[in-house]
Design an enzyme around this catalytic site. Sequence first.
Site, PDB file in Angstrom:
ATOM      1  N   SER A   9       0.846  -1.197   0.000  1.00  0.00           N
ATOM      2  CA  SER A   9       0.000   0.000   0.000  1.00  0.00           C
ATOM      3  C   SER A   9       0.875   1.239   0.000  1.00  0.00           C
ATOM      4  O   SER A   9       1.627   1.486   0.961  1.00  0.00           O
ATOM      5  CB  SER A   9      -0.898   0.026   1.238  1.00  0.00           C
ATOM      6  OG  SER A   9      -1.432   1.327   1.378  1.00  0.00           O
ATOM      7  N   HIS A  34      -1.175  -1.352  -4.304  1.00  0.00           N
ATOM      8  CA  HIS A  34      -2.450  -1.040  -3.642  1.00  0.00           C
ATOM      9  C   HIS A  34      -2.540   0.462  -3.392  1.00  0.00           C
ATOM     10  O   HIS A  34      -1.640   1.054  -2.776  1.00  0.00           O
ATOM     11  CB  HIS A  34      -2.534  -1.812  -2.324  1.00  0.00           C
ATOM     12  CG  HIS A  34      -3.847  -1.696  -1.616  1.00  0.00           C
ATOM     13  ND1 HIS A  34      -4.943  -2.456  -1.960  1.00  0.00           N
ATOM     14  CD2 HIS A  34      -4.248  -0.924  -0.589  1.00  0.00           C
ATOM     15  CE1 HIS A  34      -5.960  -2.173  -1.158  1.00  0.00           C
ATOM     16  NE2 HIS A  34      -5.571  -1.230  -0.313  1.00  0.00           N
ATOM     17  N   MET A  38      -9.101   7.925  -0.149  1.00  0.00           N
ATOM     18  CA  MET A  38      -9.914   8.318   1.011  1.00  0.00           C
ATOM     19  C   MET A  38     -10.495   9.714   0.803  1.00  0.00           C
ATOM     20  O   MET A  38      -9.837  10.585   0.225  1.00  0.00           O
ATOM     21  CB  MET A  38      -9.042   8.314   2.267  1.00  0.00           C
ATOM     22  CG  MET A  38      -8.363   6.979   2.504  1.00  0.00           C
ATOM     23  SD  MET A  38      -7.475   6.976   4.064  1.00  0.00           S
ATOM     24  CE  MET A  38      -6.698   5.355   3.987  1.00  0.00           C
ATOM     25  N   HIS A  67      -8.403   0.902  -3.968  1.00  0.00           N
ATOM     26  CA  HIS A  67      -9.329   0.687  -2.848  1.00  0.00           C
ATOM     27  C   HIS A  67     -10.026   2.006  -2.559  1.00  0.00           C
ATOM     28  O   HIS A  67      -9.429   2.900  -1.958  1.00  0.00           O
ATOM     29  CB  HIS A  67      -8.513   0.184  -1.651  1.00  0.00           C
ATOM     30  CG  HIS A  67      -9.303  -0.028  -0.412  1.00  0.00           C
ATOM     31  ND1 HIS A  67      -8.689  -0.254   0.811  1.00  0.00           N
ATOM     32  CD2 HIS A  67     -10.641  -0.070  -0.176  1.00  0.00           C
ATOM     33  CE1 HIS A  67      -9.618  -0.420   1.736  1.00  0.00           C
ATOM     34  NE2 HIS A  67     -10.808  -0.307   1.167  1.00  0.00           N
ATOM     35  N   MET A  69     -12.307   4.283  -0.678  1.00  0.00           N
ATOM     36  CA  MET A  69     -12.989   4.509   0.600  1.00  0.00           C
ATOM     37  C   MET A  69     -13.693   5.849   0.489  1.00  0.00           C
ATOM     38  O   MET A  69     -13.351   6.832   1.161  1.00  0.00           O
ATOM     39  CB  MET A  69     -11.960   4.495   1.745  1.00  0.00           C
ATOM     40  CG  MET A  69     -11.437   3.085   2.018  1.00  0.00           C
ATOM     41  SD  MET A  69      -9.902   3.060   2.960  1.00  0.00           S
ATOM     42  CE  MET A  69      -8.730   3.135   1.609  1.00  0.00           C
ATOM     43  N   MET A 138     -11.328  -6.137   5.414  1.00  0.00           N
ATOM     44  CA  MET A 138     -10.545  -5.189   6.212  1.00  0.00           C
ATOM     45  C   MET A 138     -10.262  -5.801   7.582  1.00  0.00           C
ATOM     46  O   MET A 138     -11.184  -6.223   8.288  1.00  0.00           O
ATOM     47  CB  MET A 138     -11.314  -3.880   6.407  1.00  0.00           C
ATOM     48  CG  MET A 138     -11.585  -3.079   5.142  1.00  0.00           C
ATOM     49  SD  MET A 138     -10.130  -2.537   4.265  1.00  0.00           S
ATOM     50  CE  MET A 138      -9.266  -1.587   5.507  1.00  0.00           C
ATOM     51  N   GLY A 143      -8.994   3.905   7.042  1.00  0.00           N
ATOM     52  CA  GLY A 143      -8.691   5.321   7.232  1.00  0.00           C
ATOM     53  C   GLY A 143      -7.223   5.598   7.480  1.00  0.00           C
ATOM     54  O   GLY A 143      -6.735   6.651   7.107  1.00  0.00           O
ATOM     55  N   PHE A 144      -6.517   4.652   8.073  1.00  0.00           N
ATOM     56  CA  PHE A 144      -5.126   4.903   8.445  1.00  0.00           C
ATOM     57  C   PHE A 144      -4.296   3.636   8.310  1.00  0.00           C
ATOM     58  O   PHE A 144      -4.798   2.533   8.535  1.00  0.00           O
ATOM     59  CB  PHE A 144      -5.042   5.397   9.895  1.00  0.00           C
ATOM     60  CG  PHE A 144      -5.848   6.640  10.125  1.00  0.00           C
ATOM     61  CD1 PHE A 144      -5.329   7.893   9.780  1.00  0.00           C
ATOM     62  CD2 PHE A 144      -7.132   6.572  10.626  1.00  0.00           C
ATOM     63  CE1 PHE A 144      -6.086   9.045   9.953  1.00  0.00           C
ATOM     64  CE2 PHE A 144      -7.891   7.728  10.801  1.00  0.00           C
ATOM     65  CZ  PHE A 144      -7.360   8.968  10.462  1.00  0.00           C
ATOM     66  N   GLY A 145      -3.023   3.826   7.990  1.00  0.00           N
ATOM     67  CA  GLY A 145      -2.073   2.725   8.047  1.00  0.00           C
ATOM     68  C   GLY A 145      -1.569   2.548   9.472  1.00  0.00           C
ATOM     69  O   GLY A 145      -1.849   3.367  10.356  1.00  0.00           O
ATOM     70  N   GLY A 146      -0.846   1.459   9.671  1.00  0.00           N
ATOM     71  CA  GLY A 146      -0.143   1.268  10.938  1.00  0.00           C
ATOM     72  C   GLY A 146      -1.005   0.883  12.129  1.00  0.00           C
ATOM     73  O   GLY A 146      -0.567   0.988  13.268  1.00  0.00           O
ATOM     74  N   ASP A 174      -6.614  -6.611   4.171  1.00  0.00           N
ATOM     75  CA  ASP A 174      -6.062  -5.251   4.215  1.00  0.00           C
ATOM     76  C   ASP A 174      -6.064  -4.739   5.653  1.00  0.00           C
ATOM     77  O   ASP A 174      -7.130  -4.516   6.232  1.00  0.00           O
ATOM     78  CB  ASP A 174      -6.909  -4.351   3.319  1.00  0.00           C
ATOM     79  CG  ASP A 174      -6.303  -2.976   3.116  1.00  0.00           C
ATOM     80  OD1 ASP A 174      -5.209  -2.714   3.656  1.00  0.00           O
ATOM     81  OD2 ASP A 174      -6.931  -2.162   2.418  1.00  0.00           O
ATOM     82  N   GLY A 175      -4.857  -4.556   6.186  1.00  0.00           N
ATOM     83  CA  GLY A 175      -4.717  -3.943   7.503  1.00  0.00           C
ATOM     84  C   GLY A 175      -3.941  -4.799   8.479  1.00  0.00           C
ATOM     85  O   GLY A 175      -4.304  -5.934   8.760  1.00  0.00           O
ATOM     86  N   GLY A 176      -2.834  -4.244   8.945  1.00  0.00           N
ATOM     87  CA  GLY A 176      -2.073  -4.931   9.989  1.00  0.00           C
ATOM     88  C   GLY A 176      -1.385  -6.205   9.548  1.00  0.00           C
ATOM     89  O   GLY A 176      -1.065  -7.061  10.383  1.00  0.00           O
ATOM     90  N   GLY A 196       1.172  -2.097   4.158  1.00  0.00           N
ATOM     91  CA  GLY A 196       1.714  -0.752   4.049  1.00  0.00           C
ATOM     92  C   GLY A 196       2.927  -0.583   4.927  1.00  0.00           C
ATOM     93  O   GLY A 196       4.080  -0.654   4.467  1.00  0.00           O
ATOM     94  N   SER A 197       2.692  -0.405   6.218  1.00  0.00           N
ATOM     95  CA  SER A 197       3.807  -0.093   7.114  1.00  0.00           C
ATOM     96  C   SER A 197       4.811  -1.229   7.215  1.00  0.00           C
ATOM     97  O   SER A 197       5.998  -0.987   7.442  1.00  0.00           O
ATOM     98  CB  SER A 197       3.275   0.300   8.493  1.00  0.00           C
ATOM     99  OG  SER A 197       2.268  -0.565   8.916  1.00  0.00           O
TER     100      SER A 197
HETATM  101  C1  DX5 Z   1      -6.410   1.420   5.563  1.00  0.00           C
HETATM  102  C2  DX5 Z   1      -5.883   1.023   4.211  1.00  0.00           C
HETATM  103  C3  DX5 Z   1      -4.777   0.057   4.212  1.00  0.00           C
HETATM  104  C4  DX5 Z   1      -3.525   0.522   4.895  1.00  0.00           C
HETATM  105  C5  DX5 Z   1      -2.806  -0.676   5.399  1.00  0.00           C
HETATM  106  O1  DX5 Z   1      -7.598   2.138   5.398  1.00  0.00           O
HETATM  107  O2  DX5 Z   1      -6.937   0.464   3.444  1.00  0.00           O
HETATM  108  O3  DX5 Z   1      -4.484  -0.361   2.888  1.00  0.00           O
HETATM  109  O4  DX5 Z   1      -2.683   1.246   4.054  1.00  0.00           O
HETATM  110  O5  DX5 Z   1      -1.735  -0.237   6.158  1.00  0.00           O
HETATM  111  P1  DX5 Z   1      -0.977  -1.200   7.170  1.00  0.00           P
HETATM  112  O6  DX5 Z   1      -0.445  -2.345   6.388  1.00  0.00           O
HETATM  113  O7  DX5 Z   1       0.066  -0.322   7.730  1.00  0.00           O
HETATM  114  O8  DX5 Z   1      -2.004  -1.656   8.196  1.00  0.00           O
HETATM  115 ZN    ZN Z   2      -6.494  -0.430   1.423  1.00  0.00          ZN
END
Ligand code: DX5
Ligand code: ZN
Length: 224
Positions: A9, A34, A38, A67, A69, A138, A143-146, A174-176, A196-197
């Site tokens: 991401s 990805h 948003m 993606h 949102m 999800m 809304g946020f990474g990390g 997607d996420g974590g 992502g992170s």
């Molecule tokens: C959150 C995003 C994710 C996010 C994942 O709304 O849809 O794609 O970037 O980030 P990580 O991998 O850091 O959880």
């Molecule tokens: Zn995403």
Amino acid sequence: MTKTIIAPSILASDFSKLGEEIEAIDRAGADWIHIDVMDGHFVPNLTFGPPIIKSIRNRTDKIFDCHLMIEPVDAYLAAYADAGCDIITVHAEATKHLDRSLQAIRDLGKKAGVALNPSTPESVLEYVLDRVDLVCCMTVNPGFGGQSFIHSVVDKVARIKAMIGERPIDIEIDGGITPQTAPLVAAAGANVLVAGSAVFKGDGEAGYRTNIAGIRKASDDKIA
Ligand code: DX5
Ligand code: ZN
């Protein structure tokens, strides 16, 4: 054996050199790119509009996994298709007429995805399975990474895998995602992992390569 598709991401990339970051993850082994869009309304954050996506489209030949949102979403599908997105995923919670949105994406010649928030039941998929190419589960609130992985979604992934049966539908998480959480969802039936992170840390391309390989190995060992 099926192999895991890894989709870094770019939300976690350095936006001051977005083009170079995409080239770096391409060389480092990303399968898809990805792109988290948003709107500050459906989710409490703002990111990429179509012109930004268009500006990076020539940096890689890899699939742009977009993606969305955003709510409402239908009015923007054509703009994201024109910008060069290959897969366009809408949130089930963000469209009043999910079936119509999915048809619109396919009519634009793109692959259609549905994303489900952690609290959204898989039953929303029941009558659209023949219009869907990808289901994005999800494992954080969007809304946020990390953020931390929400473990209760793993059982839902297994139920979605059973619902899908033999249909050619990708299950994306997607996420974590990390090397620790990847095997949990791979064993439950996921074949596409967004990260992502866990990818964009460390020292540029070499670090990204190590990070992608670590997630891939942890998942490939468990994937169905
Ligand atoms: C959150 C995003 C994710 C996010 C994942 O709304 O849809 O794609 O970037 O980030 P990580 O991998 O850091 O959880
Ligand atoms: Zn995403």
